[in-house]
Design a protein around this motif. Structure first.
Motif, PDB file in Angstrom:
ATOM      1  N   ILE A   1      67.877 111.638  72.285  1.00 36.60           N
ATOM      2  CA  ILE A   1      68.317 110.283  71.916  1.00 36.60           C
ATOM      3  C   ILE A   1      69.771 110.083  72.328  1.00 36.60           C
ATOM      4  CG2 ILE A   1      68.832 108.741  69.969  1.00 36.60           C
ATOM      5  CD1 ILE A   1      66.370 109.992  68.550  1.00 36.60           C
ATOM      6  N   ARG A   2      70.013 108.958  72.983  1.00 39.14           N
ATOM      7  CA  ARG A   2      71.357 108.602  73.419  1.00 39.14           C
ATOM      8  C   ARG A   2      71.600 107.116  73.118  1.00 39.14           C
ATOM      9  NH1 ARG A   2      71.187 113.279  73.536  1.00 39.14           N
ATOM     10  NH2 ARG A   2      71.386 114.708  75.275  1.00 39.14           N
ATOM     11  N   ASN A   3      72.870 106.787  72.947  1.00 42.63           N
ATOM     12  CA  ASN A   3      73.302 105.387  72.811  1.00 42.63           C
ATOM     13  C   ASN A   3      72.501 104.629  71.753  1.00 42.63           C
ATOM     14  OD1 ASN A   3      75.207 105.753  74.922  1.00 42.63           O
ATOM     15  ND2 ASN A   3      73.557 105.480  76.418  1.00 42.63           N
ATOM     16  N   GLU A   4      72.391 105.228  70.586  1.00 42.78           N
ATOM     17  CA  GLU A   4      71.595 104.580  69.541  1.00 42.78           C
ATOM     18  C   GLU A   4      72.367 103.472  68.840  1.00 42.78           C
ATOM     19  OE1 GLU A   4      72.358 108.652  67.273  1.00 42.78           O
ATOM     20  OE2 GLU A   4      72.202 108.107  69.370  1.00 42.78           O
ATOM     21  N   GLU A   5      71.603 102.489  68.413  1.00 40.44           N
ATOM     22  CA  GLU A   5      72.092 101.414  67.552  1.00 40.44           C
ATOM     23  C   GLU A   5      71.248 101.475  66.290  1.00 40.44           C
ATOM     24  OE1 GLU A   5      72.004  97.674  69.614  1.00 40.44           O
ATOM     25  OE2 GLU A   5      73.047  98.509  71.348  1.00 40.44           O
ATOM     26  N   HIS A   6      71.911 101.392  65.153  1.00 43.21           N
ATOM     27  CA  HIS A   6      71.226 101.593  63.872  1.00 43.21           C
ATOM     28  C   HIS A   6      70.592 100.323  63.323  1.00 43.21           C
ATOM     29  CE1 HIS A   6      74.185 105.020  63.791  1.00 43.21           C
ATOM     30  NE2 HIS A   6      73.006 105.600  63.749  1.00 43.21           N
ATOM     31  N   ASN A   7      69.525 100.531  62.561  1.00 42.41           N
ATOM     32  CA  ASN A   7      68.968  99.441  61.765  1.00 42.41           C
ATOM     33  C   ASN A   7      69.927  99.146  60.621  1.00 42.41           C
ATOM     34  OD1 ASN A   7      66.435  98.498  62.805  1.00 42.41           O
ATOM     35  ND2 ASN A   7      65.581 100.512  62.370  1.00 42.41           N
ATOM     36  N   ASP A   8      69.826  97.954  60.057  1.00 39.14           N
ATOM     37  CA  ASP A   8      70.714  97.551  58.972  1.00 39.14           C
ATOM     38  C   ASP A   8      70.147  98.037  57.634  1.00 39.14           C
ATOM     39  OD1 ASP A   8      72.558  96.398  57.302  1.00 39.14           O
ATOM     40  OD2 ASP A   8      72.504  94.432  58.286  1.00 39.14           O
ATOM     41  N   ILE A   9      70.347  99.321  57.394  1.00 38.12           N
ATOM     42  CA  ILE A   9      69.835  99.951  56.173  1.00 38.12           C
ATOM     43  C   ILE A   9      70.492  99.345  54.933  1.00 38.12           C
ATOM     44  CG2 ILE A   9      69.525 102.138  54.935  1.00 38.12           C
ATOM     45  CD1 ILE A   9      67.936 101.960  57.616  1.00 38.12           C
ATOM     46  N   THR A  10      71.778  99.067  55.012  1.00 36.15           N
ATOM     47  CA  THR A  10      72.489  98.479  53.878  1.00 36.15           C
ATOM     48  C   THR A  10      71.862  97.155  53.469  1.00 36.15           C
ATOM     49  OG1 THR A  10      74.513  99.566  54.597  1.00 36.15           O
ATOM     50  CG2 THR A  10      74.750  97.762  53.034  1.00 36.15           C
ATOM     51  N   LYS A  11      71.533  96.324  54.453  1.00 30.23           N
ATOM     52  CA  LYS A  11      70.920  95.023  54.156  1.00 30.23           C
ATOM     53  C   LYS A  11      69.557  95.199  53.491  1.00 30.23           C
ATOM     54  CE  LYS A  11      69.469  90.626  56.276  1.00 30.23           C
ATOM     55  NZ  LYS A  11      68.769  90.265  55.091  1.00 30.23           N
ATOM     56  N   ILE A  12      68.756  96.117  53.997  1.00 29.60           N
ATOM     57  CA  ILE A  12      67.420  96.290  53.411  1.00 29.60           C
ATOM     58  C   ILE A  12      67.530  96.799  51.971  1.00 29.60           C
ATOM     59  CG2 ILE A  12      66.712  98.654  54.040  1.00 29.60           C
ATOM     60  CD1 ILE A  12      64.081  97.390  55.054  1.00 29.60           C
ATOM     61  N   LEU A  13      68.531  97.632  51.709  1.00 28.79           N
ATOM     62  CA  LEU A  13      68.731  98.116  50.334  1.00 28.79           C
ATOM     63  C   LEU A  13      69.213  96.981  49.434  1.00 28.79           C
ATOM     64  CD1 LEU A  13      70.360 101.596  51.053  1.00 28.79           C
ATOM     65  CD2 LEU A  13      68.000 101.123  50.330  1.00 28.79           C
TER      66      LEU A  13
END
Length: 165
Positions: free
Chosen positions: A90-102
């Motif tokens: 895995i390279r150059n990852e962009e994260h899901n918005d975990i804070t928003k879902i919580l």
């Protein structure tokens, strides 16, 4: 590298209490458009065993089972570049918005990471101190070669939180 891939939408409901986070779907999952679609991935077998349910190979039944049992499912990584299915690629990852879902689902009281990659990435998002307990579990991937029984034993911690629901 131009093999940019994307994760799926979360499987979640307003009553979800447990959030299980993977890293990003593997090749077979992307091909099938299903979480944990590789036939040797032990995720669904473990979940059905923990819930005391008869195993089903039907994807809609699998999704309905976790929803009925207040379990949410998502990936930490939204998009990345990767050849094959290895997390180490895995390279150059962009994260899901975990804070928003919580924030949007305050009923979630615990997070379980399916493997080290999701755990390490989650720590980047939430920081070292999370308001919600976070547990890292052995990856259910066939590439993580410990036995099913050993994985199941470690995944049994979910039952402590499930029984509270």
């Amino acid at each position: 590298m131009s093999n940019r891939i994307s994760s799926f939408a979360p499987v979640i409901s307003k009553t979800s209490k447990i959030l299980i986070l993977g890293s990003v779907p593997g090749v077979k999952s992307l091909e099938m458009q299903q979480y944990y679609a590789h036939p040797q991935n032990q995720f669904w077998r473990i979940i059905f065993e923990l819930l005391g349910k008869d195993f089903s190979g039907d994807y809609e039944t699998r999704i309905e089972t976790i929803r009925k049992n207040n379990i949410a499912l998502w990936d930490v990584i939204d998009t990345c570049e990767r050849e094959g299915s290895l997390d180490t690629k895995i390279r150059n990852e962009e994260h899901n918005d975990i804070t928003k879902i919580l924030n949007d689902h305050p009923s979630i009281s615990v997070i379980f990471c399916n493997g080290q990659k999701s755990f390490k990435n989650l720590k980047k998002i939430l920081g070292e101190e999370s308001e919600i307990p976070v547990f890292v579990l052995p990856s259910t991937s066939p590439l993580h070669t410990i036995s099913f029984d050993k994985k199941l034993k470690e995944w049994e911690i979910i039952k402590h939180f499930y029984e509270e629901t």
